[in-house]
Design an enzyme around this catalytic site. Structure first.
Site, short mmCIF file in Angstrom:
data_model
loop_
_atom_site.label_atom_id
_atom_site.label_comp_id
_atom_site.label_asym_id
_atom_site.label_seq_id
_atom_site.Cartn_x
_atom_site.Cartn_y
_atom_site.Cartn_z
N HIS A 1 31.10 15.01 -10.73
CA HIS A 1 29.78 14.04 -10.60
C HIS A 1 30.07 13.78 -9.05
O HIS A 1 31.46 13.30 -8.51
CB HIS A 1 29.23 13.39 -11.35
CG HIS A 1 29.19 13.98 -12.71
ND1 HIS A 1 28.12 14.42 -13.15
CD2 HIS A 1 30.18 14.01 -13.74
CE1 HIS A 1 28.14 14.92 -14.07
NE2 HIS A 1 29.86 14.54 -14.74
N GLU B 1 26.17 19.42 -13.30
CA GLU B 1 24.58 19.43 -13.95
C GLU B 1 24.45 18.45 -13.91
O GLU B 1 23.74 17.39 -14.32
CB GLU B 1 25.06 19.37 -15.85
CG GLU B 1 26.18 19.04 -15.68
CD GLU B 1 26.96 17.45 -16.04
OE1 GLU B 1 25.54 17.08 -15.46
OE2 GLU B 1 27.67 16.66 -15.87
#
Length: 368
Positions: A270, A308
């Site tokens: 991330h 994601e």
């Protein structure tokens, strides 16, 4: 600042084929070299002792050649050659192979590690995809050996025991179009806390991270990251100036594992970019390929990277696509609807994706 070429052909580089003259800082084995290239002459100078070696770098037909031209020294050191090779492939990012005309009898370690390849005619070459897998060029320290495999169970999931997390710098790469060194280092929960707290409360960051809060909340957040063996927090810096936070994880024991056919050494990540002046094309084309590069260098057994982003984070999804990530599917996490992006090791190195490429998408794909 060097301007980028954004051209309309699928698969083309997002920067010019070569830049003359070029300046590069290379740090193989943590020995710092300054490299300049002008008029087909490559000069490699060690910063500490001032020793300089001279090379000729030139194209002949479609072949790129690096030739030893410094008769004041009998042989180049291995690290001098590594710095010269890095400068060569940075200058000519389209090249898949570099031919060497150098004395090489003393460079057995570079043959053993795959940096140098000798063919049946005794021609010595460098395959660019193999070179970019040499951790010693970009990693401040590398493990003596790969951490052995021993399976453990966490939260009901079987996975390899992970090696202890590093402390300090884990990756550094000179970014020629910025004239600065990109550094990833482990986050310090004490000295980085105020910066981390400020970034998390930035509205642009909070829109996607949703982790606003006071210092005590973020102190606890970082303590949890530090205690979790499957995840690690990194600060991204240009030279010594922090610009963003990266959270990397082993996918096998992460919450993403039920959503795809996960392998033992898949990694995920991330990111938040906290400094507004360091958002935009010249910066994302530095850090996004480099975090992928670092994760592939960190363990040779890592064959895939996953990410994601939230499905409405269109800018991030476009940027990932330009850096080689395939959009696998949309899926529902408990807290968000996400796009599963994936990058294979083979694709990253075969397509030389440490420099982003422009691809055809139905929407505008300008990096931003």
């Amino acid at each position: 600042m060097k301007q980028f070429q954004l051209n309309d052909q699928p698969g083309e580089l997002l920067m010019e084929e070569r830049i003359l003259p070029v300046r590069l800082v290379s740090r193989p084995n943590q020995i710092c070299y300054g490299v300049t290239y002008e008029d087909k002459t490559l000069r490699v100078k060690e910063n500490e002792n001032g020793r300089e070696t001279v090379w000729h770098l030139y194209k002949q037909s479609d072949q790129l050649n690096l030739e030893w031209a410094d008769y004041s020294h009998e042989y180049p050191e291995a690290t001098e050659l590594l710095a010269a090779i890095e400068a060569s492939v940075v200058n000519y990012p389209h090249q898949k192979k570099l031919s060497l005309l150098i004395p090489n009898d003393h460079l057995n370690e570079l043959f053993d590690s795959g940096v140098l390849i000798k063919d049946a005619n005794n021609q010595v070459s460098v395959y660019v995809d193999i070179f970019w897998q040499q951790a010693r060029v970009w990693r401040p320290s590398t493990p003596v050996q790969i951490f052995p495999i021993h399976y453990v169970v966490s939260h009901g999931r079987s996975h390899p025991l992970r090696r202890p997390k590093p402390i300090g710098k884990v990756y550094q790469r000179y970014i020629s179009w910025l004239g600065r060194t990109l550094i990833f280092r482990t986050i310090d929960s004490v000295t980085d806390l105020i910066c981390f707290n400020r970034w998390m409360n930035d509205p642009v960051v909070a829109e996607f991270w949703q982790e606003e809060g006071d210092l005590s909340k973020h102190r606890a957040y970082l303590a949890a990251i530090e205690a979790d063996p499957h995840v690690m927090g990194l600060m991204g810096c240009f030279d010594d100036e922090p610009f963003g936070y990266f959270e990397i994880y082993w996918a096998k024991e992460d919450r993403i594992s039920p959503y795809y056919d996960v392998n033992d050494f898949d990694r995920g990540w991330h990111v938040l970019i906290g400094e507004p002046q360091m958002r935009g094309k010249p910066f994302v084309t530095a850090w996004l390929p480099s975090i992928s590069h670092y994760l592939f260098l960190d363990d040779d057994r890592t064959q895939r990277l996953v990410i994601e982003p939230r499905i409405d984070n269109h800018k991030m999804i476009r940027n990932l696509a330009q850096c080689g990530y395939a959009n696998i599917k949309e899926f529902d996490f408990p807290h968000k609807r996400a796009m599963l992006g994936m990058l294979s090791r083979e694709h990253f190195f075969a397509e030389q994706l440490w420099v982003p490429r422009r691809i055809s998408l139905p929407q505008s794909v300008a990096l931003s």
